[in-house]
Design an enzyme around this catalytic site. Structure first.
Site, PDB file in Angstrom:
ATOM      1  N   LYS A 178     -33.001  45.929 -27.107  1.00 43.29           N
ATOM      2  CA  LYS A 178     -31.868  46.159 -28.008  1.00 43.29           C
ATOM      3  C   LYS A 178     -32.101  47.431 -28.823  1.00 43.29           C
ATOM      4  O   LYS A 178     -31.257  48.305 -28.906  1.00 43.29           O
ATOM      5  CB  LYS A 178     -31.719  44.927 -28.910  1.00 43.29           C
TER       6      LYS A 178
ATOM      7  N   GLU B 157     -44.201  47.070 -27.271  1.00 41.73           N
ATOM      8  CA  GLU B 157     -44.599  46.532 -25.961  1.00 41.73           C
ATOM      9  C   GLU B 157     -43.717  47.092 -24.851  1.00 41.73           C
ATOM     10  O   GLU B 157     -44.181  47.570 -23.817  1.00 41.73           O
ATOM     11  CB  GLU B 157     -44.497  44.994 -25.940  1.00 41.73           C
TER      12      GLU B 157
ATOM     13  N   GLY C 172     -31.185  39.011 -30.383  1.00 39.71           N
ATOM     14  CA  GLY C 172     -32.019  39.036 -29.179  1.00 39.71           C
ATOM     15  C   GLY C 172     -32.066  37.690 -28.463  1.00 39.71           C
ATOM     16  O   GLY C 172     -31.857  37.598 -27.254  1.00 39.71           O
ATOM     17  N   ARG C 173     -32.331  36.628 -29.211  1.00 37.17           N
ATOM     18  CA  ARG C 173     -32.477  35.312 -28.575  1.00 37.17           C
ATOM     19  C   ARG C 173     -31.152  34.716 -28.136  1.00 37.17           C
ATOM     20  O   ARG C 173     -31.112  33.642 -27.550  1.00 37.17           O
ATOM     21  CB  ARG C 173     -33.233  34.371 -29.502  1.00 37.17           C
TER      22      ARG C 173
ATOM     23  N   GLU D 218     -37.368  30.583 -33.658  1.00 34.24           N
ATOM     24  CA  GLU D 218     -37.101  31.881 -34.299  1.00 34.24           C
ATOM     25  C   GLU D 218     -35.838  31.751 -35.159  1.00 34.24           C
ATOM     26  O   GLU D 218     -35.712  32.384 -36.197  1.00 34.24           O
ATOM     27  CB  GLU D 218     -36.931  32.980 -33.255  1.00 34.24           C
TER      28      GLU D 218
ATOM     29  N   HIS E 237     -48.253  13.340 -16.342  1.00 35.57           N
ATOM     30  CA  HIS E 237     -49.665  13.233 -15.986  1.00 35.57           C
ATOM     31  C   HIS E 237     -50.556  13.932 -16.997  1.00 35.57           C
ATOM     32  O   HIS E 237     -51.726  14.183 -16.729  1.00 35.57           O
ATOM     33  CB  HIS E 237     -49.897  13.794 -14.579  1.00 35.57           C
TER      34      HIS E 237
ATOM     35  N   LYS F 157     -43.935  43.272 -35.498  1.00 40.38           N
ATOM     36  CA  LYS F 157     -43.710  44.584 -34.889  1.00 40.38           C
ATOM     37  C   LYS F 157     -44.385  45.690 -35.707  1.00 40.38           C
ATOM     38  O   LYS F 157     -44.786  46.707 -35.171  1.00 40.38           O
ATOM     39  CB  LYS F 157     -42.204  44.867 -34.792  1.00 40.38           C
TER      40      LYS F 157
HETATM   41  C1  G6Q Z   1     -34.920  37.881 -30.886  1.00 36.19           C
HETATM   42  C2  G6Q Z   1     -35.965  38.639 -31.539  1.00 36.19           C
HETATM   43  C3  G6Q Z   1     -36.985  39.274 -30.647  1.00 36.19           C
HETATM   44  C4  G6Q Z   1     -36.485  40.487 -29.878  1.00 36.19           C
HETATM   45  C5  G6Q Z   1     -37.669  41.218 -29.289  1.00 36.19           C
HETATM   46  C6  G6Q Z   1     -37.272  42.416 -28.462  1.00 36.19           C
HETATM   47  O1  G6Q Z   1     -34.019  37.292 -31.471  1.00 36.19           O
HETATM   48  O2  G6Q Z   1     -35.460  39.523 -32.464  1.00 36.19           O
HETATM   49  O3  G6Q Z   1     -37.517  38.353 -29.733  1.00 36.19           O
HETATM   50  O4  G6Q Z   1     -35.577  40.107 -28.888  1.00 36.19           O
HETATM   51  O5  G6Q Z   1     -38.529  41.593 -30.312  1.00 36.19           O
HETATM   52  O6  G6Q Z   1     -36.541  43.340 -29.206  1.00 36.19           O
HETATM   53  P1  G6Q Z   1     -35.838  44.527 -28.501  1.00 36.19           P
HETATM   54  O7  G6Q Z   1     -34.791  43.995 -27.574  1.00 36.19           O
HETATM   55  O8  G6Q Z   1     -35.224  45.371 -29.583  1.00 36.19           O
HETATM   56  O9  G6Q Z   1     -36.887  45.283 -27.736  1.00 36.19           O
END
Ligand code: G6Q
Length: 545
Positions: free
Chosen positions: A209, A215, A271-272, A357, A388, A508
Site C-alpha cells: 500500500k 521487508e 491492509g488487513r 490487529e 491429534h 516498522k
Molecule cells: C494491515 C497492516 C499491515 C500492512 C503491512 C504492509 O492492516 O497495516 O499488515 O498491511 O505492514 O504494508 P504495506 O502494504 O504498506 O507494505
C-alpha cells in the site's frame, strides 16, 4: 457531543453481568435436557451459511441481553456510518470502505464528495484485462516466452489475504502456473521462492500500500537484482516482469515500475481488509477474473446481510456478540477457529491478523484506557490435524476456549469415504466438547477407579458450527466478510478503533534505528538498555569472526 457512557456502566452490560452470575455455570447438558428443541431452534441461516449456535452457554435471555447491549453500544449506527463512508478511523482521519471494493457497478458510495465505486470497477477491469493477457500467454516475458510463475512480494495485509485466498481457491486455479509468496525479510524466504524458477517466465507483483515497507522493498530490490542477473542485466526487460500494487505512484515510479503497470487502491482500504482490492491481483491471476468477481459478489452478499438483517438473525453480529460474552463475562482469552477443510489451511493465520490487529486496542475511541478485555486471541489449524495435538487442552485443560468449527457439506475432491469421516469428526468434536463424559459414564465402561478422574470430560465447552454447501469463490467471500463484520461488531461494543494499527507502525520504525548499528564498520555508540547493547555487540563480534 455527549460523552459515550463507559461500557461497564451501561444498564445492558450490568444486566448481562447479573445474568452471567445466574446462568454462567449452567451445564450445556442441562440446557439441552430442559429444552428438547434447542438444537433445532438455536441457529441462524443466511446466504447458504448455517450457523448452529445452540452449543453455546447461553439461553434465549442471554441473546436478548446481548442484542440489547449491541443496540445500546450503537452497533447499527456505527455500521451505517462505515457503509456511508464516514471517517470512522478517527486516528488516521480515514473512511473505512472495504465494502466499496465489492459494491456492484452502479452503486454509489461517497467519500469527500466523490463516488468511489467507478474507480473500484475501473481498477477491477484493468486487473481483469491484465490477468486475461497473462493467463492466455498474450503477455510475454522479455524473451517472448509466456509467464508461468507469479511471485507476490508483500507482507502483512499485502500477503496474508493473497496467500490465504490462493490456498483456499487452489481447486479453481490454473494448474499450469506456479504461485509463490514472499513476505519475510529473512532472505531464506526469497531464496527458496525463486530457487527453481526461470526468470524469463516469472512475473513479480510488488504489493505494498505504502511502497515503503522495509521487508517488501528489500525483497523487491533483491528480486530485481535476481532477475537482472538471470537476464543479462537488461533493465528494459524489467517492465515485462514487474508490476506493482500500491497507493503510492511516486514510489512505484522511483522503483522503476511503469505506472501503466501499477494497480491502485485507496487510503480507505486497510491492509488487513485489502484482499479484495488490487492486492488480490495474484488471486485473480490464479483463478481468473470470473472467479474473482464471484468471490467479490460473495463478500457483497454478506455486506448486505450485515447491513440489513435484524440483529437476532445477523450472522456476524451473533458471532461477534457470542465472543464478547465469553471474553468479557467468562474471561475466555482465545477463540479457536477450526476449519474442517484442507483448502482453508491458512484461514486461521489470516484471521489472526484480521481480528488481533483490528481489536488489539487498549483505549476507547475517546482515548480512555479500557477497564475490560478487548481483542480475543484467534488461532487454529484445520481439522482433523488439530485433534491429534492441541484439542487435548480444549477438552480437558483448565481454560475455556470457545471454538468455531467450519465445515462443508460437499467435498471438492470426493474420494471414497473421506468426506463422511471428516464430517463425522467435526460433529463428534462439537458434541464431545459440549456434553463431555461423566464419572458415572467412565465407570460404566469398566474403568478402574483410580483412572476415572483422568478419563472424565467435564464438557460445557462451547462451540459454533458453521456449515455451508461447498467452498466456492463466492463462499470464501462470504466467510471472510462474516469474520470482518464479526470483528466490527466486537470493536463497536468495546468502543475501540478497529481500523488503525499503531503497534504495527511501531514495528516498522523500531528496526530502522538498529540496522546502521549492525552494518557500520566502526564500533557504533550504543544507547540502548544494557541487554540490547550487549546482544548487539555480541552479534557484531560473532559475525566478524
Ligand atoms: C494491515 C497492516 C499491515 C500492512 C503491512 C504492509 O492492516 O497495516 O499488515 O498491511 O505492514 O504494508 P504495506 O502494504 O504498506 O507494505
Amino acid at each position: 457531543m455527549a460523552a459515550t457512557p463507559a461500557l461497564k456502566s451501561r444498564p445492558a452490560w450490568k444486566a448481562l453481568a447479573s445474568h452471567h452470575a445466574k446462568i454462567g455455570k449452567t451445564h450445556l447438558r442441562e440446557l439441552f435436557g430442559d429444552d428438547p428443541k434447542r438444537g433445532a431452534r438455536m441457529n441462524a441461516e443466511a446466504l447458504g451459511i448455517f450457523l448452529d449456535y445452540s452449543k453455546n452457554r447461553i439461553t434465549d435471555e442471554t441473546l436478548k441481553l446481548l442484542i440489547r447491549l449491541a443496540k445500546a453500544c450503537g452497533v447499527e449506527r456505527k455500521r451505517d456510518a462505515m457503509f456511508e463512508g464516514k471517517k470512522i478511523n478517527i486516528t488516521e482521519n480515514r473512511a473505512v470502505l472495504h465494502v466499496a471494493l465489492r459494491a456492484p457497478r452502479g452503486a454509489k458510495i461517497v467519500v469527500d464528495g466523490k463516488n468511489v465505486v467507478p474507480a473500484v470497477h475501473a481498477t477491477l477491469d484493468k486487473m481483469a484485462k491484465f490477468s486475461d493477457r497473462v493467463r492466455s500467454g498474450q503477455w510475454k516475458g522479455h524473451t517472448g516466452r509466456r509467464i508461468k510463475n507469479v511471485v507476490n512480494i508483500g507482507i502483512g495485509g499485502s500477503d496474508l489475504g493473497p496467500v490465504m485466498a490462493y490456498e483456499a481457491l487452489r481447486y479453481y486455479s490454473k494448474r499450469s502456473m506456479t504461485f509463490r509468496f514472499v513476505s519475510n525479510i529473512d532472505g531464506n524466504d526469497f531464496a527458496e521462492a525463486v530457487k527453481d524458477l526461470d526468470a524469463a517466465e516469472t512475473l513479480f507483483i510488488v504489493s505494498s500500500k505504502t511502497f515503503t515497507t522495509l521487508e517488501t522493498m528489500t525483497n523487491a530490490h533483491s528480486a530485481r537484482a535476481w532477475f537482472l542477473k538471470a537476464s543479462g542485466g537488461k533493465t528494459a526487460a524489467v517492465a515485462k516482469h514487474f508490476v506493482a500494487v500500491s497507493t503510492n505512484a511516486a514510489e512505484v515510479t522511483k522503483f522503476g515500475i511503469d505506472t501503466a503497470n501499477m494497480f491502485g487502491f485507496w487510503d480507505w482500504v486497510g491492509g488487513r481488509y485489502s484482499m479484495d482490492s488490487a492486492i488480490g491481483l495474484s488471486s485473480m491471476l490464479a483463478v481468473g477474473p470470473d472467479n474473482f468477481r464471484a468471490m467479490l459478489d460473495g463478500f457483497h452478499q454478506m455486506d448486505e446481510h450485515f447491513r440489513t438483517a435484524p440483529l437476532e438473525k445477523n450472522l456476524p453480529v451473533l458471532m461477534g456478540l457470542l465472543s464478547v460474552w465469553y471474553s468479557n463475562f467468562f474471561g475466555a482469552q482465545t477463540v479457536a477457529v477450526l476449519p474442517y477443510e484442507q483448502y482453508l489451511k491458512r484461514f486461521p493465520a489470516y484471521l489472526q491478523q484480521l481480528t488481533m490487529e483490528s481489536n488489539g486496542k487498549h483505549v476507547t475511541l475517546d482515548g480512555k484506557t479500557v477497564n475490560y478485555d478487548t481483542g480475543s486471541i484467534y488461532w487454529g489449524e484445520p481439522g482433523t490435524n488439530g485433534q491429534h495435538s492441541f484439542y487435548q487442552l480444549i477438552h480437558q485443560g483448565t481454560r475455556l476456549i470457545p471454538c468455531d468449527f467450519i465445515a462443508f457439506v460437499k467435498a471438492l475432491n470426493p474420494i471414497g469415504r473421506h468426506h463422511d469421516i471428516l464430517m463425522a469428526n467435526v460433529f463428534a468434536q462439537a458434541e464431545a466438547l459440549a456434553f463431555g463424559k461423566t464419572a458415572e459414564q467412565v465407570r460404566a465402561e469398566g474403568t478402574a477407579d483410580w483412572l476415572v478422574p483422568h478419563r472424565v470430560f467435564e464438557g460445557n465447552r462451547p462451540s459454533n458450527t458453521i456449515l455451508a454447501d461447498n467452498l466456492t469463490p463466492g463462499m470464501l467471500g462470504k466467510l471472510v466478510a462474516l469474520y470482518e463484520h464479526c470483528v466490527f461488531t466486537q470493536g463497536a461494543i468495546w468502543n475501540i478503533n478497529s481500523f488503525d494499527q499503531w503497534g504495527v507502525e511501531l514495528g516498522k520504525a523500531l528496526a530502522q534505528a538498529i540496522i546502521p548499528e549492525l552494518e557500520s564498520k566502526d564500533s557504533p555508540k550504543l544507547r540502548h538498555d544494557s541487554s540490547t547493547n550487549h546482544i548487539i555487540r555480541r552479534y557484531r563480534k560473532l559475525k566478524a569472526s
